[in-house]
Design a protein around this motif. Sequence first.
Motif, mmCIF file in Angstrom:
data_model
loop_
_atom_site.group_PDB
_atom_site.id
_atom_site.type_symbol
_atom_site.label_atom_id
_atom_site.label_comp_id
_atom_site.label_asym_id
_atom_site.label_seq_id
_atom_site.Cartn_x
_atom_site.Cartn_y
_atom_site.Cartn_z
ATOM 1 N N VAL A 108 -7.971 14.199 2.919
ATOM 2 C CA VAL A 108 -7.373 12.818 4.597
ATOM 3 C C VAL A 108 -6.745 12.214 4.333
ATOM 4 N N ALA A 109 -5.918 11.214 4.354
ATOM 5 C CA ALA A 109 -5.467 10.430 4.430
ATOM 6 C C ALA A 109 -4.883 9.924 5.181
ATOM 7 N N ILE A 110 -6.034 8.745 6.404
ATOM 8 C CA ILE A 110 -5.794 7.977 7.610
ATOM 9 C C ILE A 110 -5.535 6.980 6.985
ATOM 10 N N ALA A 111 -3.683 6.818 7.950
ATOM 11 C CA ALA A 111 -3.032 5.908 7.785
ATOM 12 C C ALA A 111 -2.804 5.165 9.092
ATOM 13 N N ALA A 112 -3.538 5.207 9.807
ATOM 14 C CA ALA A 112 -3.756 5.342 11.064
ATOM 15 C C ALA A 112 -2.880 3.754 11.955
ATOM 16 N N GLY A 113 -3.019 2.683 10.636
ATOM 17 C CA GLY A 113 -2.227 1.956 10.676
ATOM 18 C C GLY A 113 -3.468 0.755 11.624
ATOM 19 N N ASP A 133 -12.556 -5.396 10.684
ATOM 20 C CA ASP A 133 -11.843 -5.039 10.308
ATOM 21 C C ASP A 133 -11.133 -3.983 9.754
ATOM 22 N N GLY A 134 -12.187 -3.071 10.606
ATOM 23 C CA GLY A 134 -11.224 -1.768 10.320
ATOM 24 C C GLY A 134 -11.958 -0.189 8.721
ATOM 25 N N ILE A 135 -11.944 0.514 8.426
ATOM 26 C CA ILE A 135 -12.772 1.635 7.476
ATOM 27 C C ILE A 135 -12.861 0.608 5.848
ATOM 28 N N LYS A 136 -13.885 0.512 5.880
ATOM 29 C CA LYS A 136 -14.199 0.199 4.107
ATOM 30 C C LYS A 136 -14.177 1.060 3.442
ATOM 31 N N VAL A 137 -13.386 0.630 2.271
ATOM 32 C CA VAL A 137 -12.520 1.811 1.188
ATOM 33 C C VAL A 137 -12.993 0.953 -0.060
ATOM 34 N N ASP A 138 -12.953 1.657 -1.336
ATOM 35 C CA ASP A 138 -13.197 1.405 -2.921
ATOM 36 C C ASP A 138 -12.133 0.736 -3.354
ATOM 37 N N THR A 139 -11.345 0.046 -3.707
ATOM 38 C CA THR A 139 -10.358 -0.438 -4.341
ATOM 39 C C THR A 139 -10.081 0.984 -5.277
ATOM 40 N N PHE A 140 -10.326 1.420 -6.075
ATOM 41 C CA PHE A 140 -10.073 2.061 -7.399
ATOM 42 C C PHE A 140 -9.216 2.783 -6.774
ATOM 43 N N ASP A 141 -9.695 3.389 -5.575
ATOM 44 C CA ASP A 141 -8.335 4.711 -5.149
ATOM 45 C C ASP A 141 -8.135 4.365 -3.192
ATOM 46 N N ARG A 197 -10.341 5.493 -1.492
ATOM 47 C CA ARG A 197 -11.448 6.335 -0.982
ATOM 48 C C ARG A 197 -12.339 5.920 -0.188
ATOM 49 N N THR A 198 -13.101 6.140 0.734
ATOM 50 C CA THR A 198 -13.329 5.442 1.974
ATOM 51 C C THR A 198 -15.355 6.566 1.394
ATOM 52 N N ASN A 199 -16.366 6.778 2.371
ATOM 53 C CA ASN A 199 -18.102 6.871 1.855
ATOM 54 C C ASN A 199 -17.969 8.326 2.304
ATOM 55 N N ILE A 200 -16.709 8.783 2.467
ATOM 56 C CA ILE A 200 -16.930 10.760 2.282
ATOM 57 C C ILE A 200 -15.924 10.593 1.360
ATOM 58 N N PRO A 201 -16.620 11.687 0.729
ATOM 59 C CA PRO A 201 -15.513 11.654 -0.605
ATOM 60 C C PRO A 201 -14.169 13.409 0.266
ATOM 61 N N GLY A 202 -12.924 12.600 -0.191
ATOM 62 C CA GLY A 202 -11.505 13.376 -0.191
ATOM 63 C C GLY A 202 -11.060 12.718 1.218
ATOM 64 N N ALA A 248 -5.841 11.817 -5.106
ATOM 65 C CA ALA A 248 -5.676 13.074 -4.288
ATOM 66 C C ALA A 248 -5.329 14.623 -4.907
ATOM 67 N N PHE A 249 -4.382 14.395 -5.932
ATOM 68 C CA PHE A 249 -4.212 15.646 -7.077
ATOM 69 C C PHE A 249 -5.291 16.207 -7.293
ATOM 70 N N LYS A 250 -6.118 15.043 -8.300
ATOM 71 C CA LYS A 250 -7.789 15.475 -9.110
ATOM 72 C C LYS A 250 -8.372 16.077 -7.766
ATOM 73 N N ILE A 251 -7.628 16.572 -6.960
ATOM 74 C CA ILE A 251 -8.955 17.011 -5.625
ATOM 75 C C ILE A 251 -8.562 18.909 -5.518
ATOM 76 N N VAL A 252 -7.432 18.229 -5.004
ATOM 77 C CA VAL A 252 -6.444 19.357 -5.018
ATOM 78 C C VAL A 252 -6.122 20.463 -5.687
#
Length: 335
Positions: free
Chosen positions: A112-117, A266-274, A276-281, A312-316
């Motif tokens: 799931v990619a959240i791109a909800a502005g 400010d919004g959803i916290k992410v890891d700038t490596f990729d 990702r949120t705190n929920i894998p996937g 995401a490719f690595k998960i799929v």
Amino acid sequence: MVKTDIIIIGAGPVGLFTVFEAGLLKLHCHIIDALPQPGGQLAEIYPKKPIYDIPGFPSVGAAELVDNLMEQIAPFKPGFTLGERAEKLDKQEDGSFTITTSEGTQINAPVVAIAAGLGSFEPRKPPIDNIETFEHKGVEYMVKEPEHFRDKRVVISGGGDSALDWAIYLSDMTKELTLVHRRKGFRGAPDSVEKVEKLAATGKINLVTEAQVIGLNGNGQLEEVLIHHKTEGDFTQQADYFIPLFGLTPKMGPLQDWGLEIDSKDGIKVDTFDYRTNIPGIYAIGDINTYPGKLKLILCGFHEATLMCQSAFKIVHPEQKVSFKYTTVNGVNGF
């Protein structure tokens, strides 16, 4: 149930570009958006606004950028669920996610990619006491299907581009169309204002300025609106539909209940490596996310989408190795 590789929440520019980057990796996407058309706030709030910070475009109109993105992603045949809000997230036994929309549509994917502005856009409702009584019974905050209003009596309120554009568009199909605005002047594009004034002069639109709708009447279904005019007082107008178009308010909405780590400001916290949120996937890209040094720019969202798709490719396809290829060498091959 719709099955795909990546569910994208948000059909704004970042969500649309994600389809392109995912497509290069042969990943299929399905986009969910609460608005009735792609483009997010670019299409809904300022379609004619020029944007100056898109690389390679000294200036590009917001609506033109959306059109270009739609053309760019067409080879990858994304699915769309528009006019429906992502409501519920369920983790499945196989590790995938199922999202249920406000209309009951279900989409399943491993990513799931959240791109909800800035979040889901909710309509700004006018201060009319019983307006919720008539919602979907004559009161509509968006025009999802114009044909729905054919041969009907329609009252539109508002003074921006949305109100003007829909008044112009619907004037050819409605039985009677009334545009109500609380001021004499409009905030919309000058050419749209000129068109509305010409339509009013020929009787195609009832133009009522310095006025506002203050009441709604009907027996289970809207039958008339009460209009207060600055100098002429109150009067009623027969109406099958009332469409108040006062803009949209961004809200996090149901995303707040999904277990994501959220900074309320400010919004959803992410890891700038990729991203990702705190929920894998689950990833968050664009204006919806936050991290140290975050800039809320479209081009930054494009960068985030690119790195997110590699992860995401690595998960799929966990058994495959990501093979990064330049489009200048390989071109763009759709599905």
